[in-house]
Scaffold this motif. Structure first.
Motif, PDB file in Angstrom:
ATOM      1  N   SER A  66      32.958  24.576  47.358  1.00  0.00           N
ATOM      2  CA  SER A  66      32.135  24.700  46.147  1.00  0.00           C
ATOM      3  C   SER A  66      32.181  23.375  45.387  1.00  0.00           C
ATOM      4  CB  SER A  66      32.612  25.844  45.249  1.00  0.00           C
ATOM      5  OG  SER A  66      33.671  25.436  44.408  1.00  0.00           O
ATOM      6  N   SER A  89      27.354  29.233  52.108  1.00  0.00           N
ATOM      7  CA  SER A  89      26.432  28.124  52.380  1.00  0.00           C
ATOM      8  C   SER A  89      27.167  26.791  52.535  1.00  0.00           C
ATOM      9  CB  SER A  89      25.389  28.041  51.266  1.00  0.00           C
ATOM     10  OG  SER A  89      26.027  27.874  50.024  1.00  0.00           O
ATOM     11  N   TRP A  90      28.450  26.844  52.857  1.00  0.00           N
ATOM     12  CA  TRP A  90      29.258  25.637  53.044  1.00  0.00           C
ATOM     13  C   TRP A  90      29.776  25.562  54.474  1.00  0.00           C
ATOM     14  CZ3 TRP A  90      30.126  21.941  49.255  1.00  0.00           C
ATOM     15  CH2 TRP A  90      29.628  22.250  47.991  1.00  0.00           C
ATOM     16  N   HIS A 112      27.853  21.043  51.748  1.00  0.00           N
ATOM     17  CA  HIS A 112      26.876  22.120  51.585  1.00  0.00           C
ATOM     18  C   HIS A 112      25.847  22.062  52.718  1.00  0.00           C
ATOM     19  CE1 HIS A 112      23.844  24.751  49.824  1.00  0.00           C
ATOM     20  NE2 HIS A 112      24.819  25.198  49.041  1.00  0.00           N
TER      21      HIS A 112
END
Length: 124
Positions: A66, A89-90, A112
């Protein structure tokens, strides 16, 4: 000239066979519906290629998945690595070679997914 006459004779035959196949397929023949083609099987397969390539410049390479985690450096277009983990989404990457910004080969951190693309195996 004989080759041309052979071509003229085979073209209508091929067109007739294609028309017949379309007509039978449109009628809903169960033989056509039941047999999956090799192409449809390949399309349905998941992409298992482990390599991900950076497609933007100045992408943060972070210690966690994040923006709350600190950046250990930047990645630039065409830097790439092997996926070792994923979360949402990483993607966690291990660099396959020294990055353009100087990060050592083997450095592992998170990026990301919107900044990287997964490779795609070539199909023959």
């Amino acid at each position: 000239m004989p080759a041309l006459s052979v071509l003229r004779r085979t073209v209508p035959t091929v067109a007739l066979a294609a028309t017949a196949a379309l007509t039978v397929g449109a009628a809903g023949s169960s033989a056509f519906a039941a047999a999956p083609t090799a192409a449809s099987t390949r399309v349905a397969a998941a992409n298992t290629c482990p390599t991900w390539t950076v497609m933007k410049n100045g992408v943060n390479f972070r210690t966690g998945p994040s923006t709350a985690y600190r950046s250990i450096g930047y990645l630039y277009k065409w830097d790439y690595g092997t996926k070792v983990a994923g979360r949402g989404s990483w993607v966690k990457l291990r660099l396959n070679e020294r990055s353009k910004s100087g990060l050592k080969k083997g450095t592992t951190a998170w990026v990301h997914k919107k900044f990287v693309d997964q490779c795609v195996y070539m199909q023959y």
